[in-house]
Design a protein around this motif. Structure first.
Motif, short mmCIF file in Angstrom:
data_model
loop_
_atom_site.label_atom_id
_atom_site.label_comp_id
_atom_site.label_asym_id
_atom_site.label_seq_id
_atom_site.Cartn_x
_atom_site.Cartn_y
_atom_site.Cartn_z
N THR A 103 0.83 -1.32 0.01
CA THR A 103 -0.05 0.10 0.04
C THR A 103 0.94 1.10 0.06
N VAL A 104 0.34 2.15 -0.58
CA VAL A 104 0.88 3.84 -0.32
C VAL A 104 -0.54 4.57 0.06
N GLN A 105 -0.25 5.46 0.91
CA GLN A 105 -1.36 6.49 1.07
C GLN A 105 -0.88 7.74 0.54
N LEU A 106 -1.76 8.62 -0.01
CA LEU A 106 -1.76 10.06 -0.63
C LEU A 106 -2.60 10.96 0.30
N VAL A 107 -2.06 11.81 1.28
CA VAL A 107 -2.78 12.52 1.77
C VAL A 107 -2.81 13.93 1.05
N VAL A 108 -4.12 14.19 0.62
CA VAL A 108 -4.37 15.34 -0.02
C VAL A 108 -5.14 16.55 0.64
N GLY A 109 -5.59 16.41 1.91
CA GLY A 109 -6.10 17.17 2.62
C GLY A 109 -5.26 17.95 3.49
N LEU B 214 3.21 1.51 -7.22
CA LEU B 214 2.34 2.39 -6.25
C LEU B 214 2.70 4.03 -6.31
N MET B 215 3.86 4.16 -6.15
CA MET B 215 4.22 5.55 -6.16
C MET B 215 3.93 6.38 -7.47
N THR B 216 4.04 5.65 -8.55
CA THR B 216 3.41 6.15 -9.71
C THR B 216 1.87 6.35 -9.77
N ALA B 217 1.20 5.54 -9.27
CA ALA B 217 -0.35 5.65 -9.21
C ALA B 217 -0.55 7.09 -8.15
N ALA B 218 0.21 7.04 -6.88
CA ALA B 218 0.05 8.21 -6.18
C ALA B 218 0.28 9.46 -6.95
N LEU B 219 1.49 9.53 -7.50
CA LEU B 219 1.90 10.70 -8.14
C LEU B 219 0.68 11.11 -9.23
N GLU B 220 0.15 10.25 -10.01
CA GLU B 220 -0.68 10.49 -11.04
C GLU B 220 -2.11 10.96 -10.37
N ALA B 221 -2.28 10.32 -9.31
CA ALA B 221 -3.73 10.85 -8.58
C ALA B 221 -3.18 12.16 -7.90
N ALA B 222 -2.33 12.54 -7.39
CA ALA B 222 -1.95 13.94 -7.13
C ALA B 222 -1.96 14.99 -8.19
N GLU B 223 -1.52 14.47 -9.28
CA GLU B 223 -1.76 15.51 -10.41
C GLU B 223 -2.97 15.72 -10.72
N ARG B 224 -3.74 14.67 -10.88
CA ARG B 224 -5.29 14.80 -11.01
C ARG B 224 -5.96 15.60 -10.16
N SER B 225 -5.42 15.80 -8.91
CA SER B 225 -6.06 16.47 -7.76
C SER B 225 -5.49 17.98 -7.64
N ASN B 226 -4.88 18.55 -9.00
CA ASN B 226 -4.40 19.55 -9.13
C ASN B 226 -3.18 20.03 -8.05
N LYS B 227 -2.36 19.05 -7.59
CA LYS B 227 -1.16 19.15 -6.58
C LYS B 227 -0.04 19.45 -7.47
N THR B 228 0.82 20.32 -7.17
CA THR B 228 2.00 20.51 -7.79
C THR B 228 3.22 20.17 -7.10
N LEU B 229 3.08 19.87 -5.61
CA LEU B 229 4.35 19.46 -4.93
C LEU B 229 3.90 18.29 -4.22
N VAL B 230 4.66 17.35 -4.16
CA VAL B 230 4.37 16.06 -3.42
C VAL B 230 5.87 15.83 -2.33
#
Length: 177
Positions: free
Chosen positions: A79-85, A114-130
Protein backbone atom coordinates in the motif's frame (compact mmCIF):
# COMPACT_ATOMS: atom_id res chain seq x y z
CA UNK A 1 6.43 -20.74 -13.17
CA UNK A 2 3.82 -18.31 -14.47
CA UNK A 3 4.02 -14.55 -14.21
CA UNK A 4 1.84 -13.19 -11.41
CA UNK A 5 -1.09 -10.91 -12.21
CA UNK A 6 -0.29 -7.51 -10.73
CA UNK A 7 -2.71 -4.62 -10.34
CA UNK A 8 -2.70 -1.30 -8.53
CA UNK A 9 -6.11 -0.22 -7.24
CA UNK A 10 -7.61 2.66 -5.28
CA UNK A 11 -9.12 1.25 -2.09
CA UNK A 12 -12.38 2.58 -0.68
CA UNK A 13 -13.33 2.67 3.00
CA UNK A 14 -15.27 -0.59 2.59
CA UNK A 15 -12.25 -2.23 0.94
CA UNK A 16 -10.42 -1.89 4.25
CA UNK A 17 -12.74 -4.50 5.78
CA UNK A 18 -12.47 -6.70 2.69
CA UNK A 19 -8.66 -6.66 2.83
CA UNK A 20 -8.17 -6.19 6.59
CA UNK A 21 -6.34 -9.48 7.13
CA UNK A 22 -3.89 -8.71 4.30
CA UNK A 23 -3.48 -5.06 5.35
CA UNK A 24 -2.68 -6.23 8.87
CA UNK A 25 -0.24 -8.86 7.62
CA UNK A 26 1.56 -6.43 5.31
CA UNK A 27 2.14 -3.82 7.98
CA UNK A 28 2.94 -6.28 10.79
CA UNK A 29 5.37 -8.38 8.76
CA UNK A 30 7.05 -5.30 7.30
CA UNK A 31 7.61 -3.82 10.75
CA UNK A 32 8.97 -7.14 11.99
CA UNK A 33 11.31 -7.06 8.98
CA UNK A 34 12.58 -3.66 10.14
CA UNK A 35 10.45 -1.19 8.18
CA UNK A 36 10.43 2.25 9.80
CA UNK A 37 6.77 3.17 9.27
CA UNK A 38 5.86 4.61 12.70
CA UNK A 39 5.24 1.31 14.47
CA UNK A 40 7.34 -0.71 16.89
CA UNK A 41 8.18 -4.42 16.59
CA UNK A 42 5.68 -5.07 19.40
CA UNK A 43 2.84 -4.17 17.02
CA UNK A 44 -0.12 -6.48 17.57
CA UNK A 45 -2.74 -7.46 15.02
CA UNK A 46 -5.31 -5.52 17.06
CA UNK A 47 -3.18 -2.35 16.92
CA UNK A 48 -2.64 -2.73 13.17
CA UNK A 49 -6.36 -3.29 12.63
CA UNK A 50 -7.14 -0.18 14.69
CA UNK A 51 -4.77 1.81 12.49
CA UNK A 52 -6.53 0.70 9.30
CA UNK A 53 -10.09 0.83 10.68
CA UNK A 54 -9.80 4.11 12.57
CA UNK A 55 -6.96 6.28 11.27
CA UNK A 56 -6.95 5.37 7.60
CA UNK A 57 -10.67 4.72 7.11
CA UNK A 58 -11.63 8.11 8.57
CA UNK A 59 -9.24 9.89 6.19
CA UNK A 60 -10.70 7.99 3.24
CA UNK A 61 -14.27 8.76 4.31
CA UNK A 62 -13.47 12.43 4.83
CA UNK A 63 -11.66 12.62 1.48
CA UNK A 64 -8.42 13.84 3.02
CA UNK A 65 -6.45 10.82 1.82
CA UNK A 66 -6.36 8.16 -0.86
CA UNK A 67 -5.23 4.57 -0.31
CA UNK A 68 -3.63 2.57 -3.11
CA UNK A 69 -3.22 -1.18 -2.95
CA UNK A 70 -0.93 -3.50 -4.85
CA UNK A 71 -2.57 -6.83 -5.63
CA UNK A 72 -0.66 -9.89 -6.75
CA UNK A 73 -2.95 -12.63 -8.03
CA UNK A 74 -5.81 -10.86 -6.22
CA UNK A 75 -4.08 -10.70 -2.82
CA UNK A 76 -3.20 -7.34 -1.32
CA UNK A 77 0.57 -7.18 -0.68
CA UNK A 78 1.38 -3.48 -0.57
CA UNK A 79 0.00 0.00 0.00
CA UNK A 80 0.78 3.69 -0.17
CA UNK A 81 -1.34 6.57 1.02
CA UNK A 82 -1.62 10.01 -0.55
CA UNK A 83 -2.64 12.71 1.89
CA UNK A 84 -4.44 15.39 -0.12
CA UNK A 85 -6.22 17.20 2.72
CA UNK A 86 -3.64 19.81 3.61
CA UNK A 87 -3.81 23.04 5.63
CA UNK A 88 -5.36 26.11 3.95
CA UNK A 89 -1.94 27.58 3.12
CA UNK A 90 -0.84 24.39 1.31
CA UNK A 91 -3.61 23.51 -1.17
CA UNK A 92 -0.99 22.83 -3.85
CA UNK A 93 0.76 20.08 -1.85
CA UNK A 94 0.16 16.39 -1.12
CA UNK A 95 2.16 13.95 0.96
CA UNK A 96 2.80 10.23 0.56
CA UNK A 97 2.63 8.05 3.64
CA UNK A 98 3.14 4.41 4.65
CA UNK A 99 4.65 3.16 1.39
CA UNK A 100 5.00 -0.52 2.25
CA UNK A 101 5.29 -3.79 0.35
CA UNK A 102 5.22 -7.15 2.11
CA UNK A 103 8.76 -8.59 2.43
CA UNK A 104 7.81 -11.67 0.36
CA UNK A 105 6.50 -9.52 -2.51
CA UNK A 106 9.40 -7.13 -2.96
CA UNK A 107 11.47 -6.86 -6.15
CA UNK A 108 8.37 -7.11 -8.38
CA UNK A 109 8.16 -3.38 -9.15
CA UNK A 110 5.20 -2.89 -6.81
CA UNK A 111 6.71 0.04 -4.91
CA UNK A 112 7.37 1.96 -8.10
CA UNK A 113 3.89 1.14 -9.42
CA UNK A 114 2.29 2.30 -6.15
CA UNK A 115 4.28 5.55 -6.14
CA UNK A 116 3.46 6.19 -9.79
CA UNK A 117 -0.26 5.74 -9.10
CA UNK A 118 -0.06 8.12 -6.12
CA UNK A 119 1.79 10.76 -8.15
CA UNK A 120 -0.72 10.50 -11.00
CA UNK A 121 -3.58 10.93 -8.51
CA UNK A 122 -1.86 13.96 -7.00
CA UNK A 123 -1.59 15.51 -10.42
CA UNK A 124 -5.27 14.81 -11.13
CA UNK A 125 -6.03 16.53 -7.81
CA UNK A 126 -4.25 19.65 -9.09
CA UNK A 127 -1.34 19.23 -6.69
CA UNK A 128 1.98 20.62 -7.87
CA UNK A 129 4.23 19.41 -5.05
CA UNK A 130 4.43 16.03 -3.30
CA UNK A 131 6.52 15.45 -0.18
CA UNK A 132 7.54 12.44 1.89
CA UNK A 133 9.96 11.38 4.58
CA UNK A 134 11.94 8.18 4.80
CA UNK A 135 14.50 6.67 7.14
CA UNK A 136 17.87 7.97 6.02
CA UNK A 137 19.83 5.24 4.25
CA UNK A 138 16.84 2.97 3.61
CA UNK A 139 16.60 1.20 0.27
CA UNK A 140 13.35 3.11 -0.27
CA UNK A 141 15.41 6.23 -0.96
CA UNK A 142 16.51 4.79 -4.30
CA UNK A 143 12.89 4.02 -5.19
CA UNK A 144 11.82 7.59 -4.43
CA UNK A 145 14.70 9.03 -6.47
CA UNK A 146 13.74 6.73 -9.37
CA UNK A 147 10.30 8.38 -9.57
CA UNK A 148 11.72 11.89 -9.42
CA UNK A 149 11.94 12.84 -5.73
CA UNK A 150 14.81 15.04 -4.58
CA UNK A 151 16.34 15.31 -1.14
CA UNK A 152 15.31 18.40 0.83
CA UNK A 153 17.19 17.69 4.06
CA UNK A 154 17.88 15.35 6.96
CA UNK A 155 16.70 15.48 10.58
CA UNK A 156 18.90 13.46 12.96
CA UNK A 157 17.46 11.26 15.73
CA UNK A 158 13.99 11.57 14.22
CA UNK A 159 12.48 8.28 15.41
CA UNK A 160 13.32 4.94 16.95
CA UNK A 161 13.92 1.89 14.81
CA UNK A 162 11.14 -0.71 15.24
CA UNK A 163 13.26 -2.67 17.72
CA UNK A 164 13.46 0.40 19.98
CA UNK A 165 17.25 0.11 20.27
CA UNK A 166 18.44 3.08 18.24
CA UNK A 167 17.14 6.29 16.78
CA UNK A 168 17.51 7.01 13.10
CA UNK A 169 17.59 10.12 10.97
CA UNK A 170 14.87 10.86 8.46
CA UNK A 171 15.31 12.36 5.01
CA UNK A 172 12.65 14.70 3.68
CA UNK A 173 12.10 14.56 -0.05
CA UNK A 174 9.97 16.45 -2.56
CA UNK A 175 8.86 16.19 -6.16
CA UNK A 176 7.28 18.81 -8.39
CA UNK A 177 4.51 17.64 -10.72
Amino acid sequence: MTNPTISIVVLSPSDIETHLADLTRVIRDSVLDGAAISFMATLTDAEAQRFWNDDVRSGLEFGSRLLFGALVDGRLVGTVQLVVGMPPNQPHRAETSKMVVHPESRRLGLGKALMTAALEAAERSNKTLVTLDTRTGDVAGALYRSVGFEKAGVIPDFAYDPDGQARHATTYMYRYL
